[in-house]
Scaffold this active site. Sequence first.
Site, PDB file in Angstrom:
ATOM      1  N   LYS A  31      -0.822  -7.416  -8.756  1.00  0.00           N
ATOM      2  CA  LYS A  31      -1.838  -6.423  -8.394  1.00  0.00           C
ATOM      3  C   LYS A  31      -3.021  -6.393  -9.365  1.00  0.00           C
ATOM      4  O   LYS A  31      -4.164  -6.252  -8.944  1.00  0.00           O
ATOM      5  CB  LYS A  31      -1.220  -5.037  -8.259  1.00  0.00           C
ATOM      6  CG  LYS A  31      -0.724  -4.429  -9.555  1.00  0.00           C
ATOM      7  CD  LYS A  31      -0.094  -3.077  -9.326  1.00  0.00           C
ATOM      8  CE  LYS A  31       0.474  -2.514 -10.610  1.00  0.00           C
ATOM      9  NZ  LYS A  31      -0.519  -2.186 -11.621  1.00  0.00           N
ATOM     10  N   THR A  32      -2.751  -6.563 -10.669  1.00  0.00           N
ATOM     11  CA  THR A  32      -3.853  -6.526 -11.648  1.00  0.00           C
ATOM     12  C   THR A  32      -4.816  -7.677 -11.384  1.00  0.00           C
ATOM     13  O   THR A  32      -6.038  -7.528 -11.507  1.00  0.00           O
ATOM     14  CB  THR A  32      -3.295  -6.609 -13.088  1.00  0.00           C
ATOM     15  OG1 THR A  32      -2.274  -5.627 -13.243  1.00  0.00           O
ATOM     16  CG2 THR A  32      -4.377  -6.362 -14.110  1.00  0.00           C
ATOM     17  N   ASP A 219      -5.703   2.080  -9.817  1.00  0.00           N
ATOM     18  CA  ASP A 219      -4.440   1.368 -10.029  1.00  0.00           C
ATOM     19  C   ASP A 219      -3.299   2.390 -10.031  1.00  0.00           C
ATOM     20  O   ASP A 219      -3.506   3.557 -10.368  1.00  0.00           O
ATOM     21  CB  ASP A 219      -4.504   0.629 -11.373  1.00  0.00           C
ATOM     22  CG  ASP A 219      -3.346  -0.348 -11.555  1.00  0.00           C
ATOM     23  OD1 ASP A 219      -2.652  -0.648 -10.561  1.00  0.00           O
ATOM     24  OD2 ASP A 219      -3.142  -0.809 -12.681  1.00  0.00           O
ATOM     25  N   GLU A 220      -2.086   1.953  -9.670  1.00  0.00           N
ATOM     26  CA  GLU A 220      -0.894   2.830  -9.661  1.00  0.00           C
ATOM     27  C   GLU A 220      -1.163   4.100  -8.846  1.00  0.00           C
ATOM     28  O   GLU A 220      -0.867   5.222  -9.269  1.00  0.00           O
ATOM     29  CB  GLU A 220      -0.474   3.208 -11.095  1.00  0.00           C
ATOM     30  CG  GLU A 220      -0.247   2.031 -12.030  1.00  0.00           C
ATOM     31  CD  GLU A 220       1.063   1.283 -11.744  1.00  0.00           C
ATOM     32  OE1 GLU A 220       1.724   1.578 -10.731  1.00  0.00           O
ATOM     33  OE2 GLU A 220       1.410   0.391 -12.543  1.00  0.00           O
ATOM     34  N   GLN A 250       7.668   2.555  -5.887  1.00  0.00           N
ATOM     35  CA  GLN A 250       7.750   2.740  -7.332  1.00  0.00           C
ATOM     36  C   GLN A 250       7.190   4.091  -7.772  1.00  0.00           C
ATOM     37  O   GLN A 250       6.813   4.268  -8.928  1.00  0.00           O
ATOM     38  CB  GLN A 250       7.017   1.604  -8.051  1.00  0.00           C
ATOM     39  CG  GLN A 250       7.674   0.247  -7.835  1.00  0.00           C
ATOM     40  CD  GLN A 250       7.034  -0.851  -8.667  1.00  0.00           C
ATOM     41  OE1 GLN A 250       7.198  -0.928  -9.875  1.00  0.00           O
ATOM     42  NE2 GLN A 250       6.289  -1.721  -8.015  1.00  0.00           N
ATOM     43  N   ARG A 607      13.049  -5.217 -12.676  1.00  0.00           N
ATOM     44  CA  ARG A 607      12.615  -5.610 -14.022  1.00  0.00           C
ATOM     45  C   ARG A 607      13.172  -6.994 -14.370  1.00  0.00           C
ATOM     46  O   ARG A 607      12.680  -7.654 -15.285  1.00  0.00           O
ATOM     47  CB  ARG A 607      13.106  -4.625 -15.091  1.00  0.00           C
ATOM     48  CG  ARG A 607      12.609  -3.175 -15.009  1.00  0.00           C
ATOM     49  CD  ARG A 607      11.139  -3.050 -14.782  1.00  0.00           C
ATOM     50  NE  ARG A 607      10.854  -2.916 -13.356  1.00  0.00           N
ATOM     51  CZ  ARG A 607       9.669  -3.143 -12.811  1.00  0.00           C
ATOM     52  NH1 ARG A 607       8.653  -3.524 -13.545  1.00  0.00           N
ATOM     53  NH2 ARG A 607       9.472  -3.009 -11.512  1.00  0.00           N
TER      54      ARG A 607
END
Length: 692
Positions: A31-32, A219-220, A250, A607
């Site tokens: 995503k970044t 973002d987020e 998330q 993770r």
Amino acid sequence: MDLSKLNPPQREAVLTTEGPLLVLAGAGSGKTRVITHRIVHLLNERPGHLLARNILAVTFTNKAATEMKERLIHMAGPRAQGVLVCTFHAFGAEVLREDIHRLGWPKKFAIADMGDQLSIIRRAMREKRIDDRAFDVRKVLNLISKAKNSGEVPQPKGEGMGDDYDLITAMVFADYQLALKAQGSVDFDDLLVLPARLLREHPDLHRKYTQRFRYLLVDEFQDTNHAQLDLLKLLAGEARNVCAVGDDDQCIYSWRGAEVRNILDFEKHFPGGKEVRLEQNYRSSQRVLDAANAVIAKNPERKDKRMWTDRRGGELVKVVACPNDEEEARFVAHEIQKHISQGIPADDIAVLYRTNGQSRPVEEMLREKNIAYEVVGGSEFFDRSEVKDVIAYFKVLANRLDEISLMRIVNVPARGIGDVTMERLHAHSRAEGVTLWTSMRRADTYEDLPAGAGGKVLEFVEMVERYRDAFLHAPRLSEATQKLLEEIGFREATRAKAVSGTAADKKLKSVDHVLASLEKFEKREGPKASLLTYLNRLSLDTRQEEEEVPGQNRRVTLMSLHASKGLEYRLVFFLGMEEDLMPHGGMQGEAQNLEEERRLCYVGITRAKELLYLTRSTVRVKRGKEVPRTPSRFLEDLPPDAFENVDMDAPRQGPPDEKEKNFFANLKERFKKPPPGPPGGGPGPGTPGRVP
């Protein structure tokens, strides 16, 4: 800019520049990369019409903002310098810095820290004759914060619906807000609420900000609360060029006010938008993703997506049932030792758990095996008393109206100004309708103060006034601080209060850390550096930063599931896969939030890049009694071909521990033969598809 390395959905997200866009970015989906490429694409495609200053990118931590800005400059060169990349709260602070006076605050305002907020609430409770020792003041503060973030004013709930805390919160809220304003402060939530109020009440400001920020990226987005969404909608204006990037799977911070509905209802808030789903994962093996997909698919309200990867297959997820939590910890420590010996670096290994109390047995076992580790969490640096004392001095020097900080340091180090003196000065300030500082300046005129106290108060006042002036004109804030601490004998007093030499050294190192932080700030800000700016920056940094990124010192990382979001490791141990731990049974009488617990489980599983262990205990000791434990319902969701059961009794592979070494040494002595190698065979193949 070359977009050929982006996959088709990533490219679509980058090229869709007009109107609302929701990018559903699953775990590890890049995503970044999409956000940074999209910003550079905007700069490239509209060089004549769009300046870097017309773009606002909002992240959730200062660290993430710094990293994104560095990446943009690397990709687009110096022209990207003008793009504003910051957190919602930092943006709000900038808006208030220019225009808070329109709402009746002084132009130079301070950001209250949690200690200040709790002190104000305690005082408000006492004035309402509420015993602040009988009720948890932090819970009242939490309810105030929740109300602000939800865009509400605390109200008592109807009969039979609320409790004492709802009533107390409603009673003290107005006084709390008034006290903040009276001392020229705002709290952390005001950094969202007040800018929105400014934009709503002042059309010229609304016009100014919507004309400047023509493209917004968040973002987020799943972590936004009502107040942040409200501010975003105001900034979006009529163009509504809002790109929100996030993953409803998330959303794990509802206890901090995060609203999963913001992302689920994106279309309602920004009608006519487009949705792009990033489902290709670049982090984990397919087996890990199969496990994660199966767990999260059971959530009833979510945006449907299924993560996949080019990395087919991979190691089976290992499900391990241990007799008790001590054996669970011993197993984890042994497996860590084995994998380190086989080449996995310690800083690429993480142990995750739902509650911080689960780390203790693992810590003990890792110490026993001399495996270096670090625990993420624990006491915050800026919560240490000696650090809070230094910061309180800064606050008083920057703002004498800050009575909370004033009360904290007036007798630190001890200078003969006791509680009786301060209580009487408080009474005079109330009777005369003046500030506490004003009554302190008149201390020698009051006859009811203890003998000699008036003179000592005036000495303190003189010292503060002198250093206020020194800090205004000092070439370096850190040098002025050194002089202040020397004059008041702060280091000597701190050393004298410590229980041991080691504790004293630790406390003094904390003081040095504050000075180093001030020096860094001065280097960064140059001539603009001021004490108030430093304090406000500090408040933003300490409240917004997650822990420092762990694993930089070749240590195994131990942390909670909440702390793990955004991180990745080759090897992950996910402890406590039992009912009431994962999913958790609910905190302090609150109802269990099963959907969020499922999202937490999804975050924990994703993770892992290569190897994942899901461990549980069949018995745990609770209040001195052994209590049988039920396997987590999430284990039942795992696909049969994604996991295997590990037999705890099977011979373990890896370097021998101390007992094994001693055993072999004894054999050598007794039989004069070379010792055999470590026991062969790894974990048994297990029974796929059945949870032990």
